[in-house]
Design an enzyme around this catalytic site. Structure first.
Site, short mmCIF file in Angstrom:
data_model
loop_
_atom_site.label_atom_id
_atom_site.label_comp_id
_atom_site.label_asym_id
_atom_site.label_seq_id
_atom_site.Cartn_x
_atom_site.Cartn_y
_atom_site.Cartn_z
N TYR A 60 80.25 71.93 25.87
CA TYR A 60 80.55 72.55 24.57
C TYR A 60 79.34 73.28 23.98
CZ TYR A 60 82.75 73.17 20.04
OH TYR A 60 83.28 73.71 18.92
N GLU B 74 78.56 82.12 23.71
CA GLU B 74 79.19 82.95 22.68
C GLU B 74 78.13 83.61 21.80
OE1 GLU B 74 82.21 80.88 20.46
OE2 GLU B 74 82.83 79.73 22.23
#
EC number: 4.2.1.134
Length: 318
Positions: A242, A249
């Site tokens: 994660y 991103e």
């Protein structure tokens, strides 16, 4: 019974004449340490003593860990009856859902489709890179359409949480779905220059690996099946993946800022005397701060879930 003790092999036997009738066939269980014989009363009532003879035999001793006097027994029976009545009241208050099986079927199909979609992305990227020796630069062109499909379909998770079909918190669901779709549709979808960046490969790869564990876990949960290795992966694999996905991103957004600044795409010019223009690249810088906050919120939520599912179980004191 025949047993071997300090005095060698011996035959052991005893007789007990109970105060009242008992079931003729006791239940016997042999362990490495002892022989347990359970004798059931024919009628469930309180006895003044165990045997007909008033004086207790010398070889009998009470097990005080399991001993109940008359008041304790009555209290325990009363608690069980109250618990049973309360359970029946709660069940009678809860309306039966006529669409229960339809909802379960929808959730199973949804999770199955998402699992197949992300599996296709993962296998495609793995085969192309490690077997065919292809480069990082064509990831978006080969898997972008499938990622569009999966992330568009993922909007249903917000609706599922909103209407109470699943127990996922709405805030964390919105943060994750919006964050991914913003990068996918706005940043990558509008800038061809970004579609060939190596960071796209890592971002898609981290996304797909996480979902390979998450969707099968939810699919099996719909039918009441828990596979412990899958549960462990579901609540453990996110720990490295994660943050890495969030980092990918962020890198993707940072690399897109100069391109948005140069092209002026999505910039908003306001009609005013100063001729002020709100640059989209400036909004992306603000979004980077929001992205780090969103990663923190979801990280805390996932950590809390992991403690609930994999943490030590609390034992009830009897």
């Amino acid at each position: 019974a025949q047993g071997h003790g300090a005095k060698g092999d011996n035959i052991y036997e005893f007789q007990i004449e109970f105060l009242e009738p008992v079931e003729p066939k006791p239940v016997c269980r042999v362990t490495q340490r002892q022989l347990n014989i359970t004798v059931q009363k024919k009628e469930s009532n309180w006895w003044e003593r165990l045997t007909k003879q008033e004086k207790r035999p010398l070889f009998l001793a009470p097990d005080f860990d399991r001993w109940l006097d008359e008041s304790d027994a009555e209290m325990e029976l009363k608690e069980k009856e109250e618990e049973k009545i309360n359970k029946m009241k709660i069940e009678s208050r809860v309306p039966k859902d006529p669409f229960k099986h339809l909802k379960k079927g929808y959730l199973i199909m949804y999770n199955l489709v998402q699992f197949l979609g992300f599996s296709w992305i993962f296998v495609n990227m793995t085969v192309r890179l490690f077997i065919l020796g292809k480069s990082f630069y064509d990831t978006f062109h080969t898997t972008g359409d499938m990622m569009y499909f999966c992330q568009t379909l993922a909007l249903m998770e917000i609706m599922n949480s909103l209407i109470g079909l699943v127990r996922s918190p709405l805030r964390t669901t919105v943060v994750q779905i919006f964050g991914r779709n913003f990068v996918l549709f706005v940043v990558l979808g509008s800038l061809e220059e970004m579609q060939s960046k190596p960071v796209v490969f890592f971002m898609f790869y981290f996304w797909s690996i996480i979902e390979l564990f998450r969707y099968p876990y939810y699919m099996l949960s719909c039918i009441g099946i828990e596979w412990k290795p899958l549960t462990w992966l579901r609540y453990t694999a996110w720990i490295p993946l994660y943050p890495l996905g969030g980092l990918a991103e962020a890198v993707c957004i940072v690399q897109s800022i100069p391109i948005f600044s140069e092209t002026g795409k999505f910039s908003l010019g306001l009609p005013n005397p100063l001729n002020v223009t709100i640059q989209f690249s400036f909004l992306l810088q603000i979004y980077l701060v929001a992205l780090s906050l969103g990663v923190y919120i979801n990280f805390c939520h996932l950590y809390k879930q992991r403690k609930q599912h994999l943490g030590p179980k609390k034992r009830k004191m009897k």
